[in-house]
Each structure stands twice: as C-alpha cells, then as structure tokens.
Design a protein around this motif. Structure first.
Motif, PDB file in Angstrom:
ATOM      1  N   LEU A 151       4.034   5.173   9.496  1.00 60.21           N
ATOM      2  CA  LEU A 151       3.772   5.901   8.257  1.00 60.21           C
ATOM      3  C   LEU A 151       2.478   5.400   7.620  1.00 60.21           C
ATOM      4  O   LEU A 151       1.664   6.195   7.147  1.00 60.21           O
ATOM      5  CB  LEU A 151       4.937   5.744   7.287  1.00 60.21           C
ATOM      6  N   TYR A 152       2.269   4.099   7.642  1.00 66.86           N
ATOM      7  CA  TYR A 152       1.042   3.524   7.094  1.00 66.86           C
ATOM      8  C   TYR A 152      -0.176   4.094   7.824  1.00 66.86           C
ATOM      9  O   TYR A 152      -1.138   4.531   7.203  1.00 66.86           O
ATOM     10  CB  TYR A 152       1.084   2.000   7.219  1.00 66.86           C
ATOM     11  N   LEU A 153      -0.104   4.103   9.148  1.00 63.85           N
ATOM     12  CA  LEU A 153      -1.226   4.623   9.935  1.00 63.85           C
ATOM     13  C   LEU A 153      -1.442   6.112   9.669  1.00 63.85           C
ATOM     14  O   LEU A 153      -2.578   6.560   9.510  1.00 63.85           O
ATOM     15  CB  LEU A 153      -0.993   4.375  11.427  1.00 63.85           C
TER      16      LEU A 153
ATOM     17  N   ALA B 291       0.832  -1.208   0.000  1.00 68.66           N
ATOM     18  CA  ALA B 291       0.000   0.000   0.000  1.00 68.66           C
ATOM     19  C   ALA B 291       0.867   1.258   0.000  1.00 68.66           C
ATOM     20  O   ALA B 291       0.575   2.222  -0.721  1.00 68.66           O
ATOM     21  CB  ALA B 291      -0.931  -0.006   1.215  1.00 68.66           C
ATOM     22  N   LEU B 292       1.930   1.265   0.786  1.00 70.34           N
ATOM     23  CA  LEU B 292       2.803   2.437   0.840  1.00 70.34           C
ATOM     24  C   LEU B 292       3.545   2.638  -0.479  1.00 70.34           C
ATOM     25  O   LEU B 292       3.692   3.774  -0.941  1.00 70.34           O
ATOM     26  CB  LEU B 292       3.805   2.301   1.995  1.00 70.34           C
TER      27      LEU B 292
ATOM     28  N   LYS C  96       9.887   8.197  -2.861  1.00 66.87           N
ATOM     29  CA  LYS C  96       9.286   9.003  -1.786  1.00 66.87           C
ATOM     30  C   LYS C  96       9.189   8.208  -0.492  1.00 66.87           C
ATOM     31  O   LYS C  96       9.314   8.770   0.600  1.00 66.87           O
ATOM     32  CB  LYS C  96       7.920   9.511  -2.224  1.00 66.87           C
ATOM     33  N   LEU C  97       8.982   6.908  -0.605  1.00 63.62           N
ATOM     34  CA  LEU C  97       8.945   6.065   0.591  1.00 63.62           C
ATOM     35  C   LEU C  97      10.313   6.068   1.267  1.00 63.62           C
ATOM     36  O   LEU C  97      10.404   6.193   2.500  1.00 63.62           O
ATOM     37  CB  LEU C  97       8.517   4.647   0.213  1.00 63.62           C
ATOM     38  N   ALA C  98      11.375   5.991   0.485  1.00 68.17           N
ATOM     39  CA  ALA C  98      12.738   6.023   1.038  1.00 68.17           C
ATOM     40  C   ALA C  98      13.040   7.368   1.698  1.00 68.17           C
ATOM     41  O   ALA C  98      13.791   7.426   2.671  1.00 68.17           O
ATOM     42  CB  ALA C  98      13.758   5.735  -0.058  1.00 68.17           C
ATOM     43  N   GLN C  99      12.445   8.455   1.194  1.00 67.55           N
ATOM     44  CA  GLN C  99      12.631   9.765   1.827  1.00 67.55           C
ATOM     45  C   GLN C  99      11.940   9.815   3.185  1.00 67.55           C
ATOM     46  O   GLN C  99      12.413  10.487   4.098  1.00 67.55           O
ATOM     47  CB  GLN C  99      12.073  10.866   0.934  1.00 67.55           C
ATOM     48  N   ARG C 100      10.824   9.120   3.311  1.00 70.03           N
ATOM     49  CA  ARG C 100      10.057   9.152   4.557  1.00 70.03           C
ATOM     50  C   ARG C 100      10.586   8.159   5.593  1.00 70.03           C
ATOM     51  O   ARG C 100      10.547   8.436   6.781  1.00 70.03           O
ATOM     52  CB  ARG C 100       8.590   8.887   4.272  1.00 70.03           C
TER      53      ARG C 100
ATOM     54  N   ASN D  56      14.029   6.166   6.104  1.00 70.03           N
ATOM     55  CA  ASN D  56      15.392   6.130   5.569  1.00 70.03           C
ATOM     56  C   ASN D  56      16.043   4.771   5.837  1.00 70.03           C
ATOM     57  O   ASN D  56      16.834   4.614   6.759  1.00 70.03           O
ATOM     58  CB  ASN D  56      16.204   7.262   6.199  1.00 70.03           C
ATOM     59  N   ILE D  57      15.696   3.790   5.016  1.00 72.41           N
ATOM     60  CA  ILE D  57      16.308   2.471   5.118  1.00 72.41           C
ATOM     61  C   ILE D  57      16.739   2.017   3.722  1.00 72.41           C
ATOM     62  O   ILE D  57      16.078   2.317   2.731  1.00 72.41           O
ATOM     63  CB  ILE D  57      15.381   1.430   5.784  1.00 72.41           C
ATOM     64  N   ASN D  58      17.861   1.316   3.670  1.00 72.39           N
ATOM     65  CA  ASN D  58      18.452   0.943   2.382  1.00 72.39           C
ATOM     66  C   ASN D  58      17.558   0.061   1.531  1.00 72.39           C
ATOM     67  O   ASN D  58      17.611   0.137   0.304  1.00 72.39           O
ATOM     68  CB  ASN D  58      19.799   0.248   2.594  1.00 72.39           C
ATOM     69  N   CYS D  59      16.735  -0.787   2.156  1.00 70.18           N
ATOM     70  CA  CYS D  59      15.924  -1.691   1.343  1.00 70.18           C
ATOM     71  C   CYS D  59      14.880  -0.923   0.530  1.00 70.18           C
ATOM     72  O   CYS D  59      14.313  -1.476  -0.412  1.00 70.18           O
ATOM     73  CB  CYS D  59      15.279  -2.781   2.189  1.00 70.18           C
ATOM     74  N   PHE D  60      14.619   0.343   0.843  1.00 70.45           N
ATOM     75  CA  PHE D  60      13.732   1.178   0.034  1.00 70.45           C
ATOM     76  C   PHE D  60      14.502   1.983  -1.009  1.00 70.45           C
ATOM     77  O   PHE D  60      13.914   2.557  -1.902  1.00 70.45           O
ATOM     78  CB  PHE D  60      12.941   2.152   0.909  1.00 70.45           C
ATOM     79  N   LYS D  61      15.844   2.058  -0.856  1.00 65.45           N
ATOM     80  CA  LYS D  61      16.649   2.893  -1.731  1.00 65.45           C
ATOM     81  C   LYS D  61      17.413   2.088  -2.772  1.00 65.45           C
ATOM     82  O   LYS D  61      17.487   2.480  -3.922  1.00 65.45           O
ATOM     83  CB  LYS D  61      17.681   3.674  -0.902  1.00 65.45           C
ATOM     84  N   SER D  62      18.021   1.001  -2.343  1.00 63.44           N
ATOM     85  CA  SER D  62      18.929   0.249  -3.203  1.00 63.44           C
ATOM     86  C   SER D  62      18.241  -1.012  -3.721  1.00 63.44           C
ATOM     87  O   SER D  62      17.989  -1.936  -2.948  1.00 63.44           O
ATOM     88  CB  SER D  62      20.177  -0.117  -2.394  1.00 63.44           C
ATOM     89  N   ASP D  63      17.904  -1.025  -4.998  1.00 57.41           N
ATOM     90  CA  ASP D  63      17.254  -2.164  -5.642  1.00 57.41           C
ATOM     91  C   ASP D  63      16.029  -2.623  -4.850  1.00 57.41           C
ATOM     92  O   ASP D  63      15.956  -3.770  -4.412  1.00 57.41           O
ATOM     93  CB  ASP D  63      18.275  -3.310  -5.802  1.00 57.41           C
ATOM     94  N   PRO D  64      15.070  -1.725  -4.627  1.00 59.50           N
ATOM     95  CA  PRO D  64      13.947  -2.050  -3.739  1.00 59.50           C
ATOM     96  C   PRO D  64      13.005  -3.097  -4.327  1.00 59.50           C
ATOM     97  O   PRO D  64      12.758  -3.125  -5.527  1.00 59.50           O
ATOM     98  CB  PRO D  64      13.233  -0.713  -3.563  1.00 59.50           C
ATOM     99  N   SER D  65      12.518  -3.945  -3.457  1.00 67.92           N
ATOM    100  CA  SER D  65      11.461  -4.888  -3.817  1.00 67.92           C
ATOM    101  C   SER D  65      10.655  -5.164  -2.562  1.00 67.92           C
ATOM    102  O   SER D  65      11.134  -4.979  -1.439  1.00 67.92           O
ATOM    103  CB  SER D  65      12.038  -6.192  -4.369  1.00 67.92           C
ATOM    104  N   VAL D  66       9.421  -5.587  -2.757  1.00 70.00           N
ATOM    105  CA  VAL D  66       8.575  -5.910  -1.615  1.00 70.00           C
ATOM    106  C   VAL D  66       9.221  -7.050  -0.825  1.00 70.00           C
ATOM    107  O   VAL D  66       9.295  -7.009   0.396  1.00 70.00           O
ATOM    108  CB  VAL D  66       7.144  -6.275  -2.079  1.00 70.00           C
ATOM    109  N   ARG D  67       9.710  -8.050  -1.543  1.00 69.42           N
ATOM    110  CA  ARG D  67      10.280  -9.220  -0.871  1.00 69.42           C
ATOM    111  C   ARG D  67      11.481  -8.866   0.005  1.00 69.42           C
ATOM    112  O   ARG D  67      11.561  -9.284   1.169  1.00 69.42           O
ATOM    113  CB  ARG D  67      10.676 -10.255  -1.920  1.00 69.42           C
ATOM    114  N   SER D  68      12.421  -8.092  -0.528  1.00 73.07           N
ATOM    115  CA  SER D  68      13.598  -7.725   0.267  1.00 73.07           C
ATOM    116  C   SER D  68      13.207  -6.818   1.434  1.00 73.07           C
ATOM    117  O   SER D  68      13.773  -6.916   2.527  1.00 73.07           O
ATOM    118  CB  SER D  68      14.665  -7.056  -0.601  1.00 73.07           C
ATOM    119  N   SER D  69      12.235  -5.955   1.205  1.00 71.07           N
ATOM    120  CA  SER D  69      11.777  -5.065   2.277  1.00 71.07           C
ATOM    121  C   SER D  69      11.145  -5.858   3.415  1.00 71.07           C
ATOM    122  O   SER D  69      11.418  -5.600   4.586  1.00 71.07           O
ATOM    123  CB  SER D  69      10.778  -4.047   1.734  1.00 71.07           C
TER     124      SER D  69
END
Length: 74
Positions: free
Chosen positions: A64-66, A19-20, A28-32, A34-47
């Motif tokens: 953030l979801y809430l 959803a996010l 934009k999710l990585a800006q909100r 700040n974790i590498n799994c959202f910045k570097s080659d992001p995928s739902v599975r790795s996240s």
C-alpha cells in the motif's frame, strides 16, 4: 546483495506506518489493510509490534505504501 532496486531501501517500517497514517488516517487505512491493530485502539507502536511479527500484514502495508507514494520510482 544490493538493495538499489528495492524501493523501500532505507525506509523503516515506522516511517511507512507514519506516512500511511498521515495520508489516510487510521479509519481509511483499516479499510485498505484489514487488520485489528489499525481498527481497535490504533497506535504506531502497537501496529509496528504486530507488523514485525506478521509477514503477510507487513507485506500488505508495504505494498500500500508503494502504491500510494512510489509513483515517482521506476
């Protein structure tokens, strides 16, 4: 213990991440959150793998979801 007051009750971590990403996109999710799994080659599975073993990051993502989607709760 009842989960009726938990706004995330019945929502999986995968649903939260998907959803996010749909709402913000990875950049934009990585800006909100700040974790590498959202910045570097992001995928739902790795996240999901990272968030399941990193409680502080999971808490930030759930908050953030809430903040984004739970305006109808309460």
């Amino acid at each position: 213990m009842s989960q009726t007051n938990n706004p995330l009750h019945g929502i999986t971590l995968e649903q939260v991440v998907v959803a996010l990403v749909d709402y913000y996109g990875w950049d934009k999710l990585a800006q909100r959150v700040n974790i590498n799994c959202f910045k570097s080659d992001p995928s739902v599975r790795s996240s999901l793998k990272f968030l399941r073993r990193t409680p502080w990051a999971r808490a930030e993502v759930e908050s953030l979801y809430l903040a984004t989607f739970a305006k109808n709760h309460g």
